[in-house]
Design an enzyme around this catalytic site. Structure first.
Site, PDB file in Angstrom:
ATOM      1  N   HIS A   1       7.812 -10.769   4.098  1.00  0.00           N
ATOM      2  CA  HIS A   1       7.870 -10.610   5.560  1.00  0.00           C
ATOM      3  C   HIS A   1       8.755 -11.688   6.185  1.00  0.00           C
ATOM      4  O   HIS A   1       8.906 -12.776   5.649  1.00  0.00           O
ATOM      5  CB  HIS A   1       6.468 -10.585   6.193  1.00  0.00           C
ATOM      6  CG  HIS A   1       5.735 -11.877   6.233  1.00  0.00           C
ATOM      7  ND1 HIS A   1       4.377 -11.961   6.426  1.00  0.00           N
ATOM      8  CD2 HIS A   1       6.145 -13.161   6.127  1.00  0.00           C
ATOM      9  CE1 HIS A   1       3.998 -13.221   6.439  1.00  0.00           C
ATOM     10  NE2 HIS A   1       5.048 -13.974   6.254  1.00  0.00           N
TER      11      HIS A   1
ATOM     12  N   GLU B   1       5.844  -7.098   8.547  1.00  0.00           N
ATOM     13  CA  GLU B   1       5.249  -6.900   7.237  1.00  0.00           C
ATOM     14  C   GLU B   1       5.873  -5.688   6.524  1.00  0.00           C
ATOM     15  O   GLU B   1       6.400  -4.791   7.186  1.00  0.00           O
ATOM     16  CB  GLU B   1       3.742  -6.651   7.402  1.00  0.00           C
ATOM     17  CG  GLU B   1       2.972  -7.787   8.074  1.00  0.00           C
ATOM     18  CD  GLU B   1       2.614  -8.914   7.128  1.00  0.00           C
ATOM     19  OE1 GLU B   1       3.435  -9.266   6.247  1.00  0.00           O
ATOM     20  OE2 GLU B   1       1.507  -9.457   7.273  1.00  0.00           O
TER      21      GLU B   1
ATOM     22  N   ASN C   1       5.146 -11.709   0.467  1.00  0.00           N
ATOM     23  CA  ASN C   1       5.412 -10.267   0.412  1.00  0.00           C
ATOM     24  C   ASN C   1       6.765  -9.906   1.032  1.00  0.00           C
ATOM     25  O   ASN C   1       7.061  -8.738   1.226  1.00  0.00           O
ATOM     26  CB  ASN C   1       4.279  -9.501   1.122  1.00  0.00           C
ATOM     27  CG  ASN C   1       4.180  -9.842   2.605  1.00  0.00           C
ATOM     28  OD1 ASN C   1       4.956 -10.645   3.120  1.00  0.00           O
ATOM     29  ND2 ASN C   1       3.228  -9.238   3.283  1.00  0.00           N
TER      30      ASN C   1
ATOM     31  N   ASP D   1       6.779 -15.666  16.367  1.00  0.00           N
ATOM     32  CA  ASP D   1       5.512 -14.929  16.386  1.00  0.00           C
ATOM     33  C   ASP D   1       4.345 -15.824  16.769  1.00  0.00           C
ATOM     34  O   ASP D   1       4.486 -17.035  16.882  1.00  0.00           O
ATOM     35  CB  ASP D   1       5.258 -14.276  15.012  1.00  0.00           C
ATOM     36  CG  ASP D   1       5.478 -15.238  13.847  1.00  0.00           C
ATOM     37  OD1 ASP D   1       5.497 -16.470  14.065  1.00  0.00           O
ATOM     38  OD2 ASP D   1       5.628 -14.761  12.708  1.00  0.00           O
TER      39      ASP D   1
END
Ligand code: PGA
Length: 227
Positions: A125, A130, A123, A56
């Site tokens: 990801h 996400e 979280n 990414d």
């Protein structure tokens, strides 16, 4: 953890010199990249036939920006080892939709990823996939969640604009990787790490989808494993 992860990389490139590596950014893989740079400088590793694709990149961001993943990868790894080719989604493109299509095509043309390195967000990801009710298969432009923005805000100086969107590969490319190596480090990750060993797919924890992949290795440091 970093040493053991470097062994996995070393074995991969020894067995298949023209391997395609999927690479990640963040604080977690820095120790691994340092170890790879060290082994390369000692003549113990050779990536001259290998290619890499990063997961990414922020969007938009200049390559010269110290928080761009382009900058990060050059700084920690690409300036120090000898990959034949390296690829990172282009945070400077005027046409992010086309960049996503092109990035998937390049991964496919390279024959897919042999070894995919992943970190995990607080979280859950992976890449910038996400938590959501749906997950993208292809590379896409995505909004970052508040949790991720907060976690990464420590890297941006006060008053500096932090991108709120990013280009990320999707689960299609991640799942077509032959092997996955997930690294988890730090006490802050203990809670999310524990969830991965519940033997359940949590639809709001993207990393839990990895349980469906046939060849995943998880390596944790002690702090993350103590959850
Ligand atoms: P970190 O990021 O290694 O900086 O915690 C990991 C991630 O968000 O994937």
């Amino acid at each position: 953890m970093s040493y053991a992860a470097a062994d996995v990389f070393a074995r991969q490139v020894a067995q298949k010199p023209d391997s395609v590596f999927g690479l990640a950014t963040g604080s977690t893989p820095i120790g691994l990249y340092d170890e790879l740079a060290k082994r390369y400088s000692e003549g113990k590793l050779d990536f001259s036939k290998a290619k890499s694709f990063n997961l990414d990149e922020y969007y938009p961001i200049k390559r010269t920006h110290e928080q761009s993943y382009y900058y990060f990868m050059n700084h920690y790894l690409f300036d120090k080892v000898n990959f034949a080719e390296t690829h990172i989604p282009d945070g400077e493109t005027d046409n992010p939709e086309q960049e996503c299509v092109d990035y998937d095509a390049k991964i496919k043309a390279a024959g897919g990823v042999d070894l995919q390195l992943l970190g995990i967000g607080f979280n859950g990801h992976v890449g910038f996939n996400e938590p959501s009710s749906t997950y993208m298969m292809r590379t896409n432009l995505t909004d970052l969640t508040n949790s991720t923005l907060e976690a990464n805000s420590r890297f941006f100086s006060e008053g500096e604009i932090q991108p709120t969107t990013a280009l990320t590969i999707g689960f299609g490319a991640i799942f077509s990787a032959k092997k996955i190596l997930l690294l988890i480090s730090g006490a802050g990750k203990a809670e999310i790490a524990k969830k991965l060993f519940d033997d359940k797919i949590y639809t709001d924890i993207p990393a839990s989808l990895l349980l469906l992949h046939p060849d995943v290795t998880v390596m944790m440091d002690k702090a993350a494993a103590e959850g």
